[in-house]
Design a protein around this motif. Sequence first.
Motif, mmCIF file in Angstrom:
data_model
loop_
_atom_site.group_PDB
_atom_site.id
_atom_site.type_symbol
_atom_site.label_atom_id
_atom_site.label_comp_id
_atom_site.label_asym_id
_atom_site.label_seq_id
_atom_site.Cartn_x
_atom_site.Cartn_y
_atom_site.Cartn_z
ATOM 1 N N VAL A 1 -0.826 -26.830 81.394
ATOM 2 C CA VAL A 1 -1.072 -28.247 81.507
ATOM 3 C C VAL A 1 0.278 -28.948 81.530
ATOM 4 N N VAL A 2 0.410 -29.868 82.472
ATOM 5 C CA VAL A 2 1.620 -30.676 82.580
ATOM 6 C C VAL A 2 1.209 -32.132 82.494
ATOM 7 N N ALA A 3 1.931 -32.914 81.727
ATOM 8 C CA ALA A 3 1.645 -34.337 81.599
ATOM 9 C C ALA A 3 2.889 -35.124 81.989
ATOM 10 N N LEU A 4 2.674 -36.243 82.642
ATOM 11 C CA LEU A 4 3.750 -37.149 83.013
ATOM 12 C C LEU A 4 3.559 -38.419 82.200
ATOM 13 N N ILE A 5 4.559 -38.736 81.374
ATOM 14 C CA ILE A 5 4.438 -39.856 80.457
ATOM 15 C C ILE A 5 5.602 -40.812 80.687
ATOM 16 N N GLY A 6 5.318 -42.107 80.627
ATOM 17 C CA GLY A 6 6.379 -43.101 80.777
ATOM 18 C C GLY A 6 5.820 -44.490 80.594
ATOM 19 N N ASN A 47 -9.029 -30.264 104.509
ATOM 20 C CA ASN A 47 -10.085 -29.549 103.784
ATOM 21 C C ASN A 47 -9.530 -28.588 102.743
ATOM 22 N N ASP A 48 -8.440 -27.877 103.079
ATOM 23 C CA ASP A 48 -7.838 -26.963 102.107
ATOM 24 C C ASP A 48 -7.224 -27.728 100.942
ATOM 25 N N ARG A 49 -6.611 -28.865 101.241
ATOM 26 C CA ARG A 49 -6.032 -29.690 100.181
ATOM 27 C C ARG A 49 -7.136 -30.223 99.267
ATOM 28 N N ARG A 50 -8.264 -30.540 99.859
ATOM 29 C CA ARG A 50 -9.396 -31.049 99.082
ATOM 30 C C ARG A 50 -9.914 -30.029 98.075
ATOM 31 N N THR A 51 -9.870 -28.741 98.423
ATOM 32 C CA THR A 51 -10.333 -27.709 97.491
ATOM 33 C C THR A 51 -9.388 -27.556 96.297
ATOM 34 N N VAL A 52 -8.115 -27.898 96.508
ATOM 35 C CA VAL A 52 -7.137 -27.828 95.412
ATOM 36 C C VAL A 52 -7.325 -28.995 94.452
ATOM 37 N N ARG A 53 -7.576 -30.180 94.996
ATOM 38 C CA ARG A 53 -7.726 -31.382 94.181
ATOM 39 C C ARG A 53 -8.971 -31.281 93.306
ATOM 40 N N GLY A 54 -8.777 -31.547 92.047
ATOM 41 C CA GLY A 54 -9.907 -31.553 91.120
ATOM 42 C C GLY A 54 -10.221 -30.195 90.531
ATOM 43 N N ARG A 55 -9.813 -29.143 91.213
ATOM 44 C CA ARG A 55 -10.049 -27.793 90.695
ATOM 45 C C ARG A 55 -8.793 -27.203 90.067
ATOM 46 N N GLN A 56 -7.661 -27.387 90.745
ATOM 47 C CA GLN A 56 -6.400 -26.859 90.233
ATOM 48 C C GLN A 56 -5.443 -27.969 89.821
ATOM 49 N N VAL A 57 -5.552 -29.111 90.488
ATOM 50 C CA VAL A 57 -4.675 -30.245 90.210
ATOM 51 C C VAL A 57 -5.536 -31.491 90.143
ATOM 52 N N ALA A 58 -5.253 -32.343 89.183
ATOM 53 C CA ALA A 58 -6.017 -33.583 89.068
ATOM 54 C C ALA A 58 -5.118 -34.693 88.549
ATOM 55 N N TYR A 59 -5.469 -35.893 88.924
ATOM 56 C CA TYR A 59 -4.802 -37.085 88.422
ATOM 57 C C TYR A 59 -5.794 -37.789 87.512
ATOM 58 N N VAL A 60 -5.412 -37.956 86.267
ATOM 59 C CA VAL A 60 -6.281 -38.609 85.288
ATOM 60 C C VAL A 60 -5.554 -39.851 84.787
ATOM 61 N N ALA A 61 -6.075 -40.996 85.146
ATOM 62 C CA ALA A 61 -5.464 -42.255 84.710
ATOM 63 C C ALA A 61 -5.965 -42.607 83.321
ATOM 64 N N LYS A 62 -5.077 -43.031 82.480
ATOM 65 C CA LYS A 62 -5.428 -43.440 81.122
ATOM 66 C C LYS A 62 -4.822 -44.801 80.893
ATOM 67 N N SER A 63 -5.654 -45.781 80.695
ATOM 68 C CA SER A 63 -5.134 -47.146 80.558
ATOM 69 C C SER A 63 -4.684 -47.477 79.141
ATOM 70 N N GLN A 64 -5.135 -46.691 78.178
ATOM 71 C CA GLN A 64 -4.783 -46.999 76.789
ATOM 72 C C GLN A 64 -4.720 -45.706 75.994
ATOM 73 N N ILE A 65 -3.681 -45.536 75.226
ATOM 74 C CA ILE A 65 -3.549 -44.370 74.369
ATOM 75 C C ILE A 65 -4.249 -44.661 73.051
ATOM 76 N N ILE A 66 -5.106 -43.762 72.649
ATOM 77 C CA ILE A 66 -5.871 -43.962 71.412
ATOM 78 C C ILE A 66 -5.286 -43.087 70.318
#
Length: 66
Positions: A1-6, A47-66
């Motif tokens: 798991v890799v996270a990008l924080i800033g 189509n090949d890129r679509r199979t990667v998205r959500g299965r191997q790589v995902a972008y999860v937006a978080k508007s507030q840290i709890i």
Amino acid sequence: VVALIGGSGEGKTTLSLALLGYLRPGTRMAEGRVTLNGRNILSLNFNDRRTVRGRQVAYVAKSQII
């Protein structure tokens, strides 16, 4: 798991979406690559890129840290 924080406005969303191959209309990728398990994600067709998205790589937006 890799996270990008800033802080707000530091380009996290822009970088994350570009790494997944999402570009705004009228823009293009000049050069570079994103390698995942030995495959360049940016060179995959839609189509090949679509199979990667959500299965191997995902972008999860978080508007507030709890």
